[in-house]
Design a protein around this motif. Structure first.
Motif, PDB file in Angstrom:
ATOM      1  N   THR A   1      19.044  22.685  -0.400  1.00 49.37           N
ATOM      2  CA  THR A   1      20.306  22.013  -0.104  1.00 49.37           C
ATOM      3  C   THR A   1      20.914  22.464   1.212  1.00 49.37           C
ATOM      4  N   LEU A   2      20.691  23.733   1.597  1.00 50.78           N
ATOM      5  CA  LEU A   2      21.392  24.325   2.732  1.00 50.78           C
ATOM      6  C   LEU A   2      20.465  24.810   3.833  1.00 50.78           C
ATOM      7  N   HIS A   3      19.237  24.310   3.882  1.00 45.52           N
ATOM      8  CA  HIS A   3      18.335  24.689   4.961  1.00 45.52           C
ATOM      9  C   HIS A   3      18.891  24.204   6.301  1.00 45.52           C
ATOM     10  N   GLU A   4      18.399  24.756   7.380  1.00 46.16           N
ATOM     11  CA  GLU A   4      18.887  24.371   8.703  1.00 46.16           C
ATOM     12  C   GLU A   4      18.656  22.886   8.951  1.00 46.16           C
ATOM     13  N   LYS A   5      19.643  22.223   9.540  1.00 42.38           N
ATOM     14  CA  LYS A   5      19.672  20.790   9.850  1.00 42.38           C
ATOM     15  C   LYS A   5      19.880  19.919   8.611  1.00 42.38           C
ATOM     16  N   ALA A   6      20.128  20.540   7.463  1.00 40.90           N
ATOM     17  CA  ALA A   6      20.441  19.752   6.263  1.00 40.90           C
ATOM     18  C   ALA A   6      21.820  19.137   6.395  1.00 40.90           C
ATOM     19  N   ILE A   7      22.004  17.971   5.770  1.00 42.33           N
ATOM     20  CA  ILE A   7      23.310  17.334   5.696  1.00 42.33           C
ATOM     21  C   ILE A   7      23.933  17.705   4.363  1.00 42.33           C
ATOM     22  N   TYR A   8      25.073  18.365   4.420  1.00 41.75           N
ATOM     23  CA  TYR A   8      25.789  18.819   3.231  1.00 41.75           C
ATOM     24  C   TYR A   8      27.066  17.994   3.117  1.00 41.75           C
ATOM     25  N   ILE A   9      27.311  17.416   1.954  1.00 43.71           N
ATOM     26  CA  ILE A   9      28.438  16.507   1.769  1.00 43.71           C
ATOM     27  C   ILE A   9      29.478  17.143   0.847  1.00 43.71           C
TER      28      ILE A   9
ATOM     29  N   ASP B   1      24.025  24.525  10.556  1.00 48.14           N
ATOM     30  CA  ASP B   1      23.565  25.086  11.827  1.00 48.14           C
ATOM     31  C   ASP B   1      22.742  26.348  11.620  1.00 48.14           C
ATOM     32  N   ARG B   2      23.109  27.148  10.619  1.00 47.76           N
ATOM     33  CA  ARG B   2      22.385  28.408  10.373  1.00 47.76           C
ATOM     34  C   ARG B   2      22.377  28.714   8.889  1.00 47.76           C
ATOM     35  N   PHE B   3      21.194  29.049   8.388  1.00 45.52           N
ATOM     36  CA  PHE B   3      21.048  29.389   6.974  1.00 45.52           C
ATOM     37  C   PHE B   3      20.635  30.856   6.877  1.00 45.52           C
ATOM     38  N   ASP B   4      21.559  31.681   6.417  1.00 44.16           N
ATOM     39  CA  ASP B   4      21.322  33.122   6.290  1.00 44.16           C
ATOM     40  C   ASP B   4      20.873  33.410   4.860  1.00 44.16           C
ATOM     41  N   PHE B   5      19.548  33.433   4.644  1.00 47.15           N
ATOM     42  CA  PHE B   5      19.025  33.612   3.287  1.00 47.15           C
ATOM     43  C   PHE B   5      19.368  34.989   2.741  1.00 47.15           C
ATOM     44  N   GLU B   6      19.208  36.028   3.554  1.00 49.00           N
ATOM     45  CA  GLU B   6      19.478  37.386   3.091  1.00 49.00           C
ATOM     46  C   GLU B   6      20.971  37.594   2.832  1.00 49.00           C
ATOM     47  N   GLY B   7      21.815  37.032   3.682  1.00 54.85           N
ATOM     48  CA  GLY B   7      23.259  37.193   3.523  1.00 54.85           C
ATOM     49  C   GLY B   7      23.877  36.203   2.562  1.00 54.85           C
ATOM     50  N   ARG B   8      23.041  35.259   2.051  1.00 54.36           N
ATOM     51  CA  ARG B   8      23.494  34.255   1.086  1.00 54.36           C
ATOM     52  C   ARG B   8      24.649  33.416   1.654  1.00 54.36           C
ATOM     53  N   LYS B   9      24.499  32.986   2.916  1.00 55.90           N
ATOM     54  CA  LYS B   9      25.515  32.152   3.534  1.00 55.90           C
ATOM     55  C   LYS B   9      24.865  31.022   4.322  1.00 55.90           C
ATOM     56  N   ALA B  10      25.561  29.905   4.408  1.00 51.24           N
ATOM     57  CA  ALA B  10      25.149  28.781   5.242  1.00 51.24           C
ATOM     58  C   ALA B  10      26.331  28.386   6.113  1.00 51.24           C
ATOM     59  N   TYR B  11      26.108  28.287   7.422  1.00 50.23           N
ATOM     60  CA  TYR B  11      27.170  27.961   8.362  1.00 50.23           C
ATOM     61  C   TYR B  11      27.019  26.498   8.779  1.00 50.23           C
ATOM     62  N   VAL B  12      28.065  25.707   8.542  1.00 47.20           N
ATOM     63  CA  VAL B  12      27.995  24.269   8.761  1.00 47.20           C
ATOM     64  C   VAL B  12      29.117  23.826   9.693  1.00 47.20           C
ATOM     65  N   ARG B  13      28.957  22.604  10.230  1.00 47.59           N
ATOM     66  CA  ARG B  13      30.023  21.993  11.042  1.00 47.59           C
ATOM     67  C   ARG B  13      30.082  20.510  10.715  1.00 47.59           C
TER      68      ARG B  13
END
Length: 380
Positions: A120-128, A137-149
């Motif tokens: 759902t949150l891989h890089e370039k994924a569209i999250y609604i 824009d960035r999926f931090d697997f180890e930090g358990r965070k996804a940064y979106v715009r």
């Protein structure tokens, strides 16, 4: 497919109880969290049971980890933490991915459970979220965070996931009965239903960009994300080689029939189990090239050659299993019958998303072949 089935079978909706829940009380992941919460509320006595289960060994393990302490004949909670905070109402694991919006200033706009996070949150994924489209824009697997715009686009994304299922232990197995509907000679074995423990390894390897409204594929990309492993439970149907050989089609069309049948079975299984689409996974021969919201792949896109005796797995998408596989095993006859009803009553000619999947994904004879397989496995 669920809407189409209920529209054609309204009595299924109106003549039954509104909902039932299936939970596996023996799931160790669930049990541990509940014992922690119970111990926080009141101490466990040395001879006390939790329901029908003797939990003294589990309490001893929790004592080694510093959660409880045995004194004066009872187990007392010793941790400062509040254990109910770690119990998720949506999934077994409380280890979620946090979605952070960076459009203007960083703010958390949502969470996704650990299992579905990579797809759902891989890089370039569209999250609604609430109708607003965000691109990861960035999926931090180890930090358990996804940064979106926030973005404005006319497509959504669908992850491509390779999944491999390995049988660890078979709890029960049985035949489905034979039919001579489509063959002159008797079929020696018309199928086998089973349920048991399996090991699932999945990895997101890419994604597709799907245009809104038309569902056109307008792009794709490759991904390299860590594997996710899970021990869980599954129901599976084995279609013997004699049944496959009795089908008057080529190898590709026979395989397309199995893929279409599996697609329909999974959707009907959701209806029978009253569960969400994300609660169960689908695999064919232990490997499936796609998992998610889209349709199944055609045979040439599968990662392994077609097996002479295909196996359709429907597994619990939760560590340890949530309790779906055994009821599905018990409802096997109804599952096949309702799957056949769904496919046969669909007005399409060669397949569509409401039955075996769209023709472009499953092949021109997937619907016809799936019905013939069901005629052999579940005779009227």
């Amino acid at each position: 497919p669920l809407d189409q089935f209920i529209a054609r079978n309204p009595s299924y909706f109106f003549d039954r109880s509104p909902e039932h829940a299936l939970v596996n009380p023996d799931n160790l992941h669930i049990l541990l969290d509940h014992i922690k919460c119970a111990a926080f509320e009141l101490p466990f006595a040395a001879d006390e049971r939790f329901g029908d289960l003797n939990v003294q060994e589990i309490l001893a393990i929790l004592a080694e980890e510093g959660f409880v302490h045995f004194a004066d004949g009872q187990w007392n909670w010793t941790q400062e933490s509040y254990p109910a905070d770690a119990v998720s109402l949506r999934s077994i694991s409380s280890d979620n991915f946090v979605v952070v919006d960076t459009t203007r200033e960083e703010r958390v706009i949502g969470e996704t459970d650990f299992t579905s996070g990579p797809s759902t949150l891989h890089e370039k994924a569209i999250y609604i979220v609430e109708g607003q489209l965000y691109q990861v824009d960035r999926f931090d697997f180890e930090g358990r965070k996804a940064y979106v715009r926030a973005v404005d686009c006319d497509y959504y994304t669908d992850a491509i996931t390779y999944t491999k299922v390995t049988i660890l232990d078979t709890f029960a197995t049985g035949g489905t009965g034979a039919s001579q509907m489509y063959t002159e000679a008797p079929v020696p074995l018309a199928g086998q239903r089973s349920h048991g423990e399996v090991h699932v390894v999945s990895r997101v390897v890419g994604f597709k960009k799907i245009k809104f409204y038309t569902n056109e594929n307008v792009g794709s990309g490759e991904l390299d994300l860590p594997e996710q492993q899970m021990h869980t439970t599954a129901y599976w149907l084995t279609i013997p080689s004699e049944v496959m050989a009795a089908l008057p089609y080529g190898a590709d069309d026979r395989r397309d029939g199995v893929v279409g049948l599996a697609f329909a079975m999974r959707n009907v299984a959701q209806l029978l189990l009253m569960c969400d689409a994300h609660d169960i996974g689908l695999s064919i021969d232990g490997q499936e090239a796609r998992r998610g919201t889209g349709a199944p792949q055609r045979s040439e896109e599968l990662p392994s050659p077609a097996s002479p005796s295909p196996v359709v797995f429907i597994y619990d998408s939760y560590p340890g299993g949530i309790g779906f596989s055994e009821p599905l095993y018990d409802m096997h006859a109804e599952l096949l019958a309702r799957t056949r009803d769904l496919i046969a009553s669909c007005p399409c000619e060669r397949g569509c998303p409401s039955c075996v999947g769209p023709e472009g994904h499953t092949g021109p004879k997937a619907k016809e072949a799936a019905l013939r397989i069901l005629g052999l496995l579940a005779p009227s």
